[in-house]
Write a protein that holds these residues in place. Structure first.
Motif, PDB file in Angstrom:
ATOM      1  N   LEU A  40      -0.169   8.726 -25.996  1.00  0.00           N
ATOM      2  CA  LEU A  40      -1.575   8.341 -25.894  1.00  0.00           C
ATOM      3  C   LEU A  40      -1.727   7.418 -24.693  1.00  0.00           C
ATOM      4  O   LEU A  40      -1.079   6.375 -24.616  1.00  0.00           O
ATOM      5  N   HIS A  41      -2.575   7.825 -23.750  1.00  0.00           N
ATOM      6  CA  HIS A  41      -2.847   6.998 -22.566  1.00  0.00           C
ATOM      7  C   HIS A  41      -4.183   6.295 -22.788  1.00  0.00           C
ATOM      8  O   HIS A  41      -5.226   6.945 -22.867  1.00  0.00           O
ATOM      9  N   ASN A  42      -4.143   4.969 -22.903  1.00  0.00           N
ATOM     10  CA  ASN A  42      -5.336   4.176 -23.205  1.00  0.00           C
ATOM     11  C   ASN A  42      -6.072   3.675 -21.980  1.00  0.00           C
ATOM     12  O   ASN A  42      -7.136   3.086 -22.118  1.00  0.00           O
ATOM     13  N   SER A  43      -5.507   3.858 -20.810  1.00  0.00           N
ATOM     14  CA  SER A  43      -6.094   3.339 -19.589  1.00  0.00           C
ATOM     15  C   SER A  43      -6.298   1.831 -19.733  1.00  0.00           C
ATOM     16  O   SER A  43      -5.401   1.129 -20.183  1.00  0.00           O
ATOM     17  N   ASP A  44      -7.474   1.334 -19.414  1.00  0.00           N
ATOM     18  CA  ASP A  44      -7.706  -0.112 -19.522  1.00  0.00           C
ATOM     19  C   ASP A  44      -8.584  -0.455 -20.722  1.00  0.00           C
ATOM     20  O   ASP A  44      -9.332  -1.418 -20.701  1.00  0.00           O
ATOM     21  N   THR A  45      -8.482   0.339 -21.799  1.00  0.00           N
ATOM     22  CA  THR A  45      -9.228   0.028 -23.031  1.00  0.00           C
ATOM     23  C   THR A  45      -8.395  -0.807 -23.991  1.00  0.00           C
ATOM     24  O   THR A  45      -8.878  -1.194 -25.043  1.00  0.00           O
ATOM     25  N   TYR A  46      -7.138  -1.084 -23.651  1.00  0.00           N
ATOM     26  CA  TYR A  46      -6.268  -1.883 -24.520  1.00  0.00           C
ATOM     27  C   TYR A  46      -5.407  -2.807 -23.681  1.00  0.00           C
ATOM     28  O   TYR A  46      -4.759  -2.375 -22.733  1.00  0.00           O
ATOM     29  N   PHE A  47      -5.412  -4.080 -24.041  1.00  0.00           N
ATOM     30  CA  PHE A  47      -4.530  -5.061 -23.442  1.00  0.00           C
ATOM     31  C   PHE A  47      -3.780  -5.750 -24.569  1.00  0.00           C
ATOM     32  O   PHE A  47      -4.373  -6.118 -25.587  1.00  0.00           O
ATOM     33  N   ASN A  48      -2.496  -5.933 -24.421  1.00  0.00           N
ATOM     34  CA  ASN A  48      -1.662  -6.505 -25.463  1.00  0.00           C
ATOM     35  C   ASN A  48      -1.799  -8.021 -25.574  1.00  0.00           C
ATOM     36  O   ASN A  48      -1.705  -8.578 -26.654  1.00  0.00           O
ATOM     37  N   ASP A  49      -2.035  -8.706 -24.466  1.00  0.00           N
ATOM     38  CA  ASP A  49      -1.967 -10.168 -24.482  1.00  0.00           C
ATOM     39  C   ASP A  49      -3.254 -10.879 -24.080  1.00  0.00           C
ATOM     40  O   ASP A  49      -3.274 -12.087 -23.943  1.00  0.00           O
ATOM     41  N   SER A  50      -4.339 -10.133 -23.892  1.00  0.00           N
ATOM     42  CA  SER A  50      -5.588 -10.781 -23.494  1.00  0.00           C
ATOM     43  C   SER A  50      -6.765  -9.842 -23.731  1.00  0.00           C
ATOM     44  O   SER A  50      -6.583  -8.658 -23.985  1.00  0.00           O
ATOM     45  N   TYR A  51      -7.957 -10.381 -23.637  1.00  0.00           N
ATOM     46  CA  TYR A  51      -9.158  -9.551 -23.701  1.00  0.00           C
ATOM     47  C   TYR A  51      -9.393  -8.928 -22.336  1.00  0.00           C
ATOM     48  O   TYR A  51      -9.092  -9.512 -21.306  1.00  0.00           O
ATOM     49  N   LEU A  52      -9.964  -7.750 -22.339  1.00  0.00           N
ATOM     50  CA  LEU A  52     -10.269  -7.104 -21.087  1.00  0.00           C
ATOM     51  C   LEU A  52     -11.664  -7.491 -20.617  1.00  0.00           C
ATOM     52  O   LEU A  52     -12.438  -8.082 -21.358  1.00  0.00           O
ATOM     53  N   CYS A  53     -11.966  -7.158 -19.382  1.00  0.00           N
ATOM     54  CA  CYS A  53     -13.297  -7.390 -18.846  1.00  0.00           C
ATOM     55  C   CYS A  53     -14.248  -6.396 -19.505  1.00  0.00           C
ATOM     56  O   CYS A  53     -14.004  -5.197 -19.488  1.00  0.00           O
ATOM     57  N   ILE A  54     -15.311  -6.890 -20.112  1.00  0.00           N
ATOM     58  CA  ILE A  54     -16.240  -6.037 -20.849  1.00  0.00           C
ATOM     59  C   ILE A  54     -17.574  -6.012 -20.124  1.00  0.00           C
ATOM     60  O   ILE A  54     -18.155  -7.050 -19.832  1.00  0.00           O
ATOM     61  N   ASP A  55     -18.065  -4.826 -19.832  1.00  0.00           N
ATOM     62  CA  ASP A  55     -19.320  -4.643 -19.116  1.00  0.00           C
ATOM     63  C   ASP A  55     -20.483  -4.717 -20.112  1.00  0.00           C
ATOM     64  O   ASP A  55     -20.970  -3.704 -20.600  1.00  0.00           O
ATOM     65  N   LEU A  56     -20.922  -5.920 -20.416  1.00  0.00           N
ATOM     66  CA  LEU A  56     -21.974  -6.138 -21.406  1.00  0.00           C
ATOM     67  C   LEU A  56     -23.300  -5.495 -21.004  1.00  0.00           C
ATOM     68  O   LEU A  56     -24.054  -5.036 -21.852  1.00  0.00           O
ATOM     69  N   LYS A  57     -23.564  -5.444 -19.704  1.00  0.00           N
ATOM     70  CA  LYS A  57     -24.840  -4.886 -19.232  1.00  0.00           C
ATOM     71  C   LYS A  57     -24.970  -3.395 -19.525  1.00  0.00           C
ATOM     72  O   LYS A  57     -26.074  -2.881 -19.609  1.00  0.00           O
ATOM     73  N   SER A  58     -23.848  -2.699 -19.683  1.00  0.00           N
ATOM     74  CA  SER A  58     -23.907  -1.267 -19.968  1.00  0.00           C
ATOM     75  C   SER A  58     -23.876  -0.976 -21.464  1.00  0.00           C
ATOM     76  O   SER A  58     -23.840   0.176 -21.872  1.00  0.00           O
ATOM     77  N   GLY A  59     -23.866  -2.044 -22.293  1.00  0.00           N
ATOM     78  CA  GLY A  59     -23.847  -1.853 -23.737  1.00  0.00           C
ATOM     79  C   GLY A  59     -22.465  -1.925 -24.354  1.00  0.00           C
ATOM     80  O   GLY A  59     -22.302  -1.682 -25.534  1.00  0.00           O
ATOM     81  N   SER A  60     -21.461  -2.245 -23.559  1.00  0.00           N
ATOM     82  CA  SER A  60     -20.105  -2.372 -24.082  1.00  0.00           C
ATOM     83  C   SER A  60     -19.972  -3.652 -24.888  1.00  0.00           C
ATOM     84  O   SER A  60     -20.749  -4.586 -24.756  1.00  0.00           O
ATOM     85  N   SER A  61     -18.952  -3.690 -25.768  1.00  0.00           N
ATOM     86  CA  SER A  61     -18.745  -4.874 -26.597  1.00  0.00           C
ATOM     87  C   SER A  61     -17.273  -4.986 -26.981  1.00  0.00           C
ATOM     88  O   SER A  61     -16.518  -4.030 -26.852  1.00  0.00           O
ATOM     89  N   ILE A  62     -16.872  -6.133 -27.500  1.00  0.00           N
ATOM     90  CA  ILE A  62     -15.514  -6.323 -27.974  1.00  0.00           C
ATOM     91  C   ILE A  62     -15.233  -5.409 -29.157  1.00  0.00           C
ATOM     92  O   ILE A  62     -14.117  -4.942 -29.356  1.00  0.00           O
ATOM     93  N   ASN A  63     -16.239  -5.099 -29.952  1.00  0.00           N
ATOM     94  CA  ASN A  63     -16.051  -4.187 -31.072  1.00  0.00           C
ATOM     95  C   ASN A  63     -15.816  -2.755 -30.606  1.00  0.00           C
ATOM     96  O   ASN A  63     -15.157  -1.975 -31.285  1.00  0.00           O
ATOM     97  N   GLY A  64     -16.384  -2.406 -29.457  1.00  0.00           N
ATOM     98  CA  GLY A  64     -16.181  -1.057 -28.919  1.00  0.00           C
ATOM     99  C   GLY A  64     -14.773  -0.867 -28.454  1.00  0.00           C
ATOM    100  O   GLY A  64     -14.197   0.186 -28.522  1.00  0.00           O
TER     101      GLY A  64
END
Length: 64
Positions: A40-64
């Motif tokens: 499974l290739h997750n690209s940049d949707t998963y980081f093991n040790d930190s939160y990723l940059c989330i594009d809130l303006k496009s409707g993205s969220s930490i829950n997504g």
């Protein structure tokens, strides 16, 4: 190549299932599952040790 929710392709004679992950890092994120290799290739949707940059303006969220 564009798609809505999912797409099946073949790469190097291996079936690859591509899934759109809505509201994750950005609104266009996808993951790829290489079926024969069981990878499974997750690209940049998963980081093991930190939160990723989330594009809130496009409707993205930490829950997504």
């Amino acid at each position: 190549m564009t798609f809505n929710d999912k797409l099946n392709i073949t790469a190097n004679d291996e079936d690859v299932a591509v899934f759109h992950i809505s509201n994750a890092h950005m609104d266009g994120d996808s993951i790829l599952y290489f079926t024969q290799s069981n990878i499974l290739h997750n690209s940049d949707t998963y980081f093991n040790d930190s939160y990723l940059c989330i594009d809130l303006k496009s409707g993205s969220s930490i829950n997504g």
